[in-house]
Design an enzyme around this catalytic site. Structure first.
Site, PDB file in Angstrom:
ATOM      1  N   ASP A   1       0.845  -1.196   0.000  1.00 44.59           N
ATOM      2  CA  ASP A   1       0.000   0.000   0.000  1.00 44.59           C
ATOM      3  C   ASP A   1       0.881   1.248   0.000  1.00 44.59           C
ATOM      4  O   ASP A   1       1.702   1.426   0.898  1.00 44.59           O
ATOM      5  CB  ASP A   1      -0.897  -0.017   1.239  1.00 44.59           C
ATOM      6  CG  ASP A   1      -2.020   1.011   1.166  1.00 44.59           C
ATOM      7  OD1 ASP A   1      -1.819   2.079   0.556  1.00 44.59           O
ATOM      8  OD2 ASP A   1      -3.114   0.738   1.710  1.00 44.59           O
TER       9      ASP A   1
ATOM     10  N   LYS B   1      -1.103   9.746   0.479  1.00 43.44           N
ATOM     11  CA  LYS B   1      -1.211  11.055   1.126  1.00 43.44           C
ATOM     12  C   LYS B   1      -0.039  11.248   2.094  1.00 43.44           C
ATOM     13  O   LYS B   1       0.295  10.343   2.849  1.00 43.44           O
ATOM     14  CB  LYS B   1      -2.537  11.166   1.876  1.00 43.44           C
ATOM     15  CG  LYS B   1      -3.756  11.173   0.953  1.00 43.44           C
ATOM     16  CD  LYS B   1      -5.046  11.303   1.743  1.00 43.44           C
ATOM     17  CE  LYS B   1      -6.256  11.311   0.813  1.00 43.44           C
ATOM     18  NZ  LYS B   1      -7.533  11.395   1.538  1.00 43.44           N
TER      19      LYS B   1
END
Length: 255
Positions: A161, A165
């Site tokens: 992952d 952000k």
């Protein structure tokens, strides 16, 4: 955890019992993890996979077991062979491919998301696989408590992952502490293979791993290689490349 799902609750109220949380819960402590469980619907087929195939392919993690007492994988597999560990195997496509095409080595997979584990359990049963075992657990716990130092021939981390952000970058799996843990578990001459389709994450991987003692980037500082034959290209990856997205494969050798 024979019959992995049999001791969990039934939040859906329809007979399906998702497996328990794949990490230890420390009362009063809030840990930053590299994953968030978005299990979605746990299907009847996935439940059957845990009930029927977990006893054969699953490895139960024992919370609270002290470090220094690693699992004896020679006993688990019934032989002594080089071992590959894949962290975060998703739906298991790469792990299944490798197990079928590299039968001389044993394969250990770790994944926290139960649906993906269930899908791979079904596939392994279909293949009658003899050289694969799975954990449904947080990789850090497995590495720290179940895997002996200098025992792995290879560690693979494919498309972790990216937590794109900036405020979430602290959740990224690849960080200095985790890199040092990986190096400890690799045998001399062992290999670390990572792949990402997120350039910013590739940059962070280089920042961390090129500076980690004990491993060397096979392609040189901040270098990557063409996709090796042992990593199959996924449909998602193929689609992304048609759109002009890059993929970076990083190989590091243990000294």
């Amino acid at each position: 955890m024979t019959g992995h799902g049999s001791r969990a609750g039934d939040p859906a109220g329809d007979g399906r019992k998702a497996p328990p949380k794949p990490f230890a819960i420390q009362p009063g402590q809030r840990q930053v993890r590299s994953f968030v469980l978005r299990q979605g619907r746990f299907t009847e087929a996935q439940q059957r996979a845990f009930d029927e195939s977990w006893p054969r392919f699953g490895l139960d993690f024992e919370p609270g077991k002290p470090s220094g007492q690693p699992r004896d994988f020679d006993v688990v597999f019934g032989r002594s062979a080089p071992r590959i560990l894949e962290i975060g195997f998703g739906n298991g496509e790469a792990l299944r491919y490798s197990a079928r095409h590299d039968p001389a080595r044993d394969h250990i997979g770790i994944e926290v998301h139960a649906p993906g584990v269930g899908r791979l359990l079904n596939a392994l049963a279909q293949d009658d696989a003899r050289n694969v075992r799975l954990y449904h657990r947080d990789a850090v716990e497995v590495l720290e408590h179940d895997v002996a130092d200098a025992s792995l021939d290879e560690i693979r981390i494919y498309f972790p992952d990216p937590w794109h952000k900036k405020r979430h970058h602290k959740r990224r799996l690849v960080n200095p502490a985790f890199a040092a843990l990986l190096v400890r578990k690799l045998a001399p001459g062992g290999r670390l293979h990572l792949a990402t389709d997120w350039q910013d994450y590739a940059e962070q991987m280089w920042d961390v791993l090129d500076a980690t003692p004990g491993i060397a980037n096979r392609a040189g500082p901040r270098g990557s290689v063409e996709r090796p034959a042992w990593r199959p290209q996924t449909h998602f990856e193929t689609r992304g490349q048609k759109l002009g997205h890059g993929v970076w494969d990083l190989l590091y050798d243990r000294g």
